[in-house]
Design a protein around this motif. Structure first.
Motif, PDB file in Angstrom:
ATOM      1  N   SER A   2       1.148  -1.104   0.245  1.00  0.00           N
ATOM      2  CA  SER A   2       0.196  -0.236   0.014  1.00  0.00           C
ATOM      3  C   SER A   2       1.083   1.073  -0.114  1.00  0.00           C
ATOM      4  O   SER A   2       1.980   1.702   0.376  1.00  0.00           O
ATOM      5  N   GLN A   3       0.619   2.361  -0.015  1.00  0.00           N
ATOM      6  CA  GLN A   3       1.312   3.332  -0.326  1.00  0.00           C
ATOM      7  C   GLN A   3       0.948   4.006   0.703  1.00  0.00           C
ATOM      8  O   GLN A   3      -0.246   4.058   1.659  1.00  0.00           O
ATOM      9  N   ILE A  55      11.331  -0.668   6.320  1.00  0.00           N
ATOM     10  CA  ILE A  55      10.530   0.326   6.222  1.00  0.00           C
ATOM     11  C   ILE A  55      10.345   0.086   4.595  1.00  0.00           C
ATOM     12  O   ILE A  55       9.121   0.365   4.307  1.00  0.00           O
ATOM     13  N   ASN A  56      11.740  -0.077   3.982  1.00  0.00           N
ATOM     14  CA  ASN A  56      11.636  -0.198   2.029  1.00  0.00           C
ATOM     15  C   ASN A  56      10.959   1.318   2.023  1.00  0.00           C
ATOM     16  O   ASN A  56      10.186   1.576   1.209  1.00  0.00           O
ATOM     17  N   HIS A  57      11.623   2.207   2.889  1.00  0.00           N
ATOM     18  CA  HIS A  57      12.059   3.446   2.704  1.00  0.00           C
ATOM     19  C   HIS A  57      13.570   4.249   2.671  1.00  0.00           C
ATOM     20  O   HIS A  57      14.266   4.241   4.132  1.00  0.00           O
ATOM     21  N   HIS A  58      14.604   5.036   1.482  1.00  0.00           N
ATOM     22  CA  HIS A  58      15.965   4.795   1.924  1.00  0.00           C
ATOM     23  C   HIS A  58      15.497   5.906   1.792  1.00  0.00           C
ATOM     24  O   HIS A  58      15.412   6.546   0.882  1.00  0.00           O
ATOM     25  N   PRO A  59      16.953   7.018   2.160  1.00  0.00           N
ATOM     26  CA  PRO A  59      17.663   8.028   2.789  1.00  0.00           C
ATOM     27  C   PRO A  59      18.195   8.299   1.059  1.00  0.00           C
ATOM     28  O   PRO A  59      19.025   7.248   0.437  1.00  0.00           O
ATOM     29  N   ASP A  60      18.133  10.174   0.825  1.00  0.00           N
ATOM     30  CA  ASP A  60      19.403  10.817   0.271  1.00  0.00           C
ATOM     31  C   ASP A  60      20.642  10.378   1.117  1.00  0.00           C
ATOM     32  O   ASP A  60      20.028  10.990   1.970  1.00  0.00           O
ATOM     33  N   TRP A  61      21.451   9.941   0.257  1.00  0.00           N
ATOM     34  CA  TRP A  61      22.719  10.851   1.537  1.00  0.00           C
ATOM     35  C   TRP A  61      23.714  10.459   1.266  1.00  0.00           C
ATOM     36  O   TRP A  61      24.045   9.570   0.389  1.00  0.00           O
ATOM     37  N   THR A  74       9.402  10.945  -0.260  1.00  0.00           N
ATOM     38  CA  THR A  74       8.889  10.105  -0.797  1.00  0.00           C
ATOM     39  C   THR A  74       8.455  10.374  -2.007  1.00  0.00           C
ATOM     40  O   THR A  74       7.712  10.821  -2.743  1.00  0.00           O
ATOM     41  N   HIS A  75       9.675   9.773  -3.226  1.00  0.00           N
ATOM     42  CA  HIS A  75       9.697  10.386  -4.504  1.00  0.00           C
ATOM     43  C   HIS A  75       9.006   9.363  -5.343  1.00  0.00           C
ATOM     44  O   HIS A  75       8.189  10.260  -6.136  1.00  0.00           O
ATOM     45  N   SER A  76       8.555   8.558  -4.995  1.00  0.00           N
ATOM     46  CA  SER A  76       7.231   7.774  -5.309  1.00  0.00           C
ATOM     47  C   SER A  76       5.704   8.890  -5.384  1.00  0.00           C
ATOM     48  O   SER A  76       5.195   8.563  -6.627  1.00  0.00           O
ATOM     49  N   MET A  77       5.615   9.568  -4.418  1.00  0.00           N
ATOM     50  CA  MET A  77       4.394   9.991  -4.093  1.00  0.00           C
ATOM     51  C   MET A  77       4.615  11.457  -4.715  1.00  0.00           C
ATOM     52  O   MET A  77       3.785  12.406  -4.434  1.00  0.00           O
ATOM     53  N   LYS A  78       6.271  11.936  -4.796  1.00  0.00           N
ATOM     54  CA  LYS A  78       6.150  13.062  -5.222  1.00  0.00           C
ATOM     55  C   LYS A  78       6.317  14.320  -4.266  1.00  0.00           C
ATOM     56  O   LYS A  78       5.599  15.532  -4.025  1.00  0.00           O
ATOM     57  N   THR A  79       6.372  13.959  -2.644  1.00  0.00           N
ATOM     58  CA  THR A  79       5.658  14.352  -1.360  1.00  0.00           C
ATOM     59  C   THR A  79       6.749  13.771  -0.251  1.00  0.00           C
ATOM     60  O   THR A  79       6.836  12.732   0.015  1.00  0.00           O
ATOM     61  N   LEU A  80       6.324  14.295   1.200  1.00  0.00           N
ATOM     62  CA  LEU A  80       6.999  13.739   2.387  1.00  0.00           C
ATOM     63  C   LEU A  80       5.329  13.177   2.889  1.00  0.00           C
ATOM     64  O   LEU A  80       4.251  13.664   2.464  1.00  0.00           O
ATOM     65  N   THR A  81       5.646  12.412   3.213  1.00  0.00           N
ATOM     66  CA  THR A  81       5.002  11.093   3.132  1.00  0.00           C
ATOM     67  C   THR A  81       5.858  10.166   5.422  1.00  0.00           C
ATOM     68  O   THR A  81       6.354  10.901   5.711  1.00  0.00           O
ATOM     69  N   GLU A  82       4.059  10.287   5.642  1.00  0.00           N
ATOM     70  CA  GLU A  82       4.545   9.288   7.085  1.00  0.00           C
ATOM     71  C   GLU A  82       6.239   8.602   7.203  1.00  0.00           C
ATOM     72  O   GLU A  82       6.650   8.156   8.386  1.00  0.00           O
TER      73      GLU A  82
END
Length: 98
Positions: A2-3, A55-61, A74-82
């Motif tokens: 889920s998104q 959590i399958n969410h990776h930073p740019d660092w 959250t690149h896939s949604m083009k916004t900030l998410t939880e």
């Protein structure tokens, strides 16, 4: 899969992630972590990488000796998410552990 949930408009970034900066005109949170030495920075990155995989969410660092510069979005949604908030909070905790 889920998104992730979007962050509500009234979300209080300052109260929740006070050491992070919301980049003006973008959908990113940013923070620079500074450690005693390279080993501390690497330990922090290892803890963060393991959590990112969970959590399958990776930073740019990037890392330069004792500094780790991080940008979250959250690149896939083009916004900030939880997921960005969860990652930021986890990274804050990990920074205190090393």
């Amino acid at each position: 899969m889920s998104q992730p949930k979007l962050i509500p408009d009234h979300f209080d970034f300052v109260a929740t992630v006070p050491q992070w900066q919301r980049i003006e005109g973008s959908t990113q949170l940013a923070r620079e972590f500074i450690f005693k030495d390279f080993k501390g920075a690497f330990q922090f990155m290892t803890l963060s990488a393991n959590f990112a995989e969970e959590i399958n969410h990776h930073p740019d660092w990037s890392n330069t000796w004792n500094k780790v510069s991080v940008r979250l979005s959250t690149h896939s949604m083009k916004t900030l998410t939880e997921l960005d908030i969860a990652m930021a909070c986890a990274m804050d905790r990990f920074a205190l552990q090393v």
